[in-house]
Motif scaffolding. Structure first.
Motif, short mmCIF file in Angstrom:
data_model
loop_
_atom_site.label_atom_id
_atom_site.label_comp_id
_atom_site.label_asym_id
_atom_site.label_seq_id
_atom_site.Cartn_x
_atom_site.Cartn_y
_atom_site.Cartn_z
N ALA A 177 -3.10 4.17 2.37
CA ALA A 177 -2.08 4.70 1.46
C ALA A 177 -2.29 6.20 1.35
CB ALA A 177 -2.19 4.05 0.09
N THR A 178 -1.22 6.97 1.58
CA THR A 178 -1.31 8.44 1.56
C THR A 178 -0.29 8.99 0.57
OG1 THR A 178 -1.90 8.39 3.90
CG2 THR A 178 -1.26 10.52 3.00
N SER A 179 -0.72 9.93 -0.23
CA SER A 179 0.18 10.57 -1.18
C SER A 179 1.10 11.52 -0.43
CB SER A 179 -0.62 11.34 -2.23
OG SER A 179 0.23 12.15 -3.01
N SER A 180 2.42 11.38 -0.67
CA SER A 180 3.37 12.29 0.00
C SER A 180 3.31 13.69 -0.62
CB SER A 180 4.78 11.73 -0.08
OG SER A 180 5.13 11.47 -1.42
N GLN A 181 2.84 13.80 -1.86
CA GLN A 181 2.71 15.12 -2.50
C GLN A 181 1.44 15.82 -2.05
OE1 GLN A 181 2.95 14.15 -6.65
NE2 GLN A 181 5.19 14.00 -6.64
N CYS A 182 0.38 15.06 -1.81
CA CYS A 182 -0.90 15.63 -1.36
C CYS A 182 -1.36 14.85 -0.13
CB CYS A 182 -1.94 15.53 -2.46
SG CYS A 182 -1.44 16.30 -4.01
N PRO A 183 -0.89 15.19 1.08
CA PRO A 183 -1.18 14.42 2.28
C PRO A 183 -2.67 14.30 2.62
CG PRO A 183 0.54 16.05 2.71
CD PRO A 183 0.01 16.31 1.33
N ASP A 184 -3.49 15.20 2.06
CA ASP A 184 -4.93 15.11 2.33
C ASP A 184 -5.61 14.06 1.44
OD1 ASP A 184 -4.40 16.73 0.12
OD2 ASP A 184 -6.30 17.82 0.35
N GLN A 185 -4.87 13.49 0.51
CA GLN A 185 -5.42 12.45 -0.35
C GLN A 185 -4.93 11.08 0.13
OE1 GLN A 185 -4.48 13.24 -4.43
NE2 GLN A 185 -5.63 15.16 -4.48
N SER A 186 -5.87 10.28 0.60
CA SER A 186 -5.52 8.95 1.08
C SER A 186 -6.69 8.00 0.80
CB SER A 186 -5.20 8.98 2.57
OG SER A 186 -6.34 9.35 3.31
N VAL A 187 -6.40 6.73 0.84
CA VAL A 187 -7.41 5.70 0.66
C VAL A 187 -7.13 4.60 1.69
CG1 VAL A 187 -6.13 4.45 -1.12
CG2 VAL A 187 -8.60 4.21 -0.99
N THR A 188 -8.22 4.08 2.28
CA THR A 188 -8.09 3.04 3.30
C THR A 188 -8.85 1.79 2.86
OG1 THR A 188 -7.90 4.68 5.07
CG2 THR A 188 -8.53 2.46 5.72
N ARG A 189 -8.19 0.63 3.03
CA ARG A 189 -8.82 -0.66 2.73
C ARG A 189 -8.66 -1.56 3.94
NH1 ARG A 189 -8.35 -3.06 -2.99
NH2 ARG A 189 -10.04 -4.22 -2.06
N GLN A 190 -9.56 -2.52 4.05
CA GLN A 190 -9.51 -3.47 5.17
C GLN A 190 -9.11 -4.85 4.67
OE1 GLN A 190 -13.44 -3.12 6.95
NE2 GLN A 190 -12.57 -1.81 8.54
N TYR A 191 -8.27 -5.51 5.47
CA TYR A 191 -7.80 -6.86 5.17
C TYR A 191 -8.06 -7.75 6.39
CZ TYR A 191 -5.50 -4.79 1.17
OH TYR A 191 -5.26 -4.12 -0.01
N GLN A 192 -8.71 -8.86 6.14
CA GLN A 192 -9.05 -9.80 7.20
C GLN A 192 -8.10 -11.00 7.12
OE1 GLN A 192 -13.25 -10.74 8.46
NE2 GLN A 192 -12.78 -12.55 7.24
N MET A 193 -7.51 -11.35 8.28
CA MET A 193 -6.55 -12.44 8.34
C MET A 193 -6.82 -13.29 9.58
SD MET A 193 -3.29 -10.06 7.40
CE MET A 193 -2.08 -11.33 7.24
N THR A 194 -6.23 -14.48 9.63
CA THR A 194 -6.36 -15.34 10.80
C THR A 194 -5.15 -15.14 11.70
OG1 THR A 194 -7.60 -16.98 9.55
CG2 THR A 194 -6.63 -17.71 11.62
N VAL A 195 -5.43 -14.69 12.93
CA VAL A 195 -4.38 -14.53 13.94
C VAL A 195 -4.83 -15.29 15.18
CG1 VAL A 195 -3.03 -12.91 15.32
CG2 VAL A 195 -3.78 -12.25 13.02
N ASP A 196 -4.10 -16.34 15.51
CA ASP A 196 -4.42 -17.19 16.65
C ASP A 196 -3.28 -17.07 17.66
OD1 ASP A 196 -5.24 -19.10 18.43
OD2 ASP A 196 -5.14 -20.78 17.04
N THR A 197 -3.48 -16.25 18.69
CA THR A 197 -2.42 -15.99 19.67
C THR A 197 -2.37 -17.01 20.79
OG1 THR A 197 -3.90 -14.50 20.87
CG2 THR A 197 -2.45 -13.51 19.22
N ASP A 198 -3.39 -17.86 20.90
CA ASP A 198 -3.42 -18.86 21.98
C ASP A 198 -3.09 -20.23 21.43
OD1 ASP A 198 -4.28 -16.95 23.87
OD2 ASP A 198 -6.36 -17.19 23.22
N VAL A 199 -2.23 -20.95 22.16
CA VAL A 199 -1.88 -22.31 21.74
C VAL A 199 -3.04 -23.24 22.04
CG1 VAL A 199 0.59 -21.94 22.08
CG2 VAL A 199 -0.78 -22.83 23.96
N PRO A 200 -3.17 -24.33 21.30
CA PRO A 200 -4.23 -25.30 21.59
C PRO A 200 -4.01 -25.94 22.97
CG PRO A 200 -3.29 -25.69 19.42
CD PRO A 200 -2.42 -24.69 20.10
N VAL A 201 -5.10 -26.35 23.60
CA VAL A 201 -5.04 -27.03 24.90
C VAL A 201 -5.16 -28.53 24.65
CG1 VAL A 201 -6.16 -27.31 27.14
CG2 VAL A 201 -6.07 -25.04 26.06
#
Length: 196
Positions: free
Chosen positions: A71-95
């Motif tokens: 997330a970055t402030s449009s008024q102060c572009p040098d001010q930002s914060v970063t967070r990490q989100y972990q999710m399940t992504v399964d791109t391969d179908v089961p065999v």
């Protein structure tokens, strides 16, 4: 934070990593779009700060697919914060593999059919159901619970498509924990007529 009114299955560890347990996604793009739709960023000066959702550099990795959201402030572009989100992504179908084991003396007339698993059983005058030695395995590269459905159909006119599983086949669940032994399938080997 998450948008107001959303009920999510999420938790945060001591390092600030937020794990969103459900839903599971079949592509990075779908997971990225979902994350963008459920997050909102605000500070003491602005509401609804612009968010940037970055996918993982190495692609999907099942339950360990981590997105970085900044997330970055449009008024102060040098001010930002970063967070990490972990999710399940399964791109391969089961065999899925399936087969029948009726012993060495059984000849399966349908063994040359390319698509699907077919079983040929000689017609019998008996009205008993015959065990067909059905087995299957479903393998997935992600460690998750899979929903498995077994469907049986027949090319005999006597068993129309809407009732084939009810009248022609008996399927019994077992308490065997091995995946390929959790079902027993019995077929009524009967033919409705002979064409001459």
């Amino acid at each position: 934070s998450f948008k107001d009114g959303l009920a999510l299955d999420a938790s945060e560890n001591g390092d600030g990593l937020v794990t969103i347990s459900t839903p599971t996604f079949s592509s990075i793009v779908d997971a990225q779009s979902y994350l963008t739709s459920i997050l909102v960023a605000e500070d003491d000066c602005m509401v609804d700060l612009p968010l940037s959702v970055m996918p993982p550099n190495l692609g999907a990795s099942c339950q360990s697919t981590i997105f970085e959201v900044t997330a970055t402030s449009s008024q102060c572009p040098d001010q930002s914060v970063t967070r990490q989100y972990q999710m399940t992504v399964d791109t391969d179908v089961p065999v899925v593999t399936a087969g029948f084991d009726l012993g060495q003396t059984h000849v399966n007339d349908f063994s040359s059919v390319d698509e699907g698993v077919y079983l040929g059983i000689a017609s019998s005058n008996a009205t008993d159901y015959e065990y067909v030695g059905f087995s299957y395995t479903v393998a997935d590269d992600c460690d998750q619970s899979l929903q498995i459905r077994v469907e049986v159909s027949s090319n005999e006119f006597e068993y129309d498509n809407s009732k084939a599983s009810d009248s022609m086949v008996l399927i019994r669940d077992t308490k065997d924990p091995r995946q390929s032994h959790s079902l027993m399938v019995f077929v009524e080997p009967r033919q409705c007529g002979v064409i001459s």
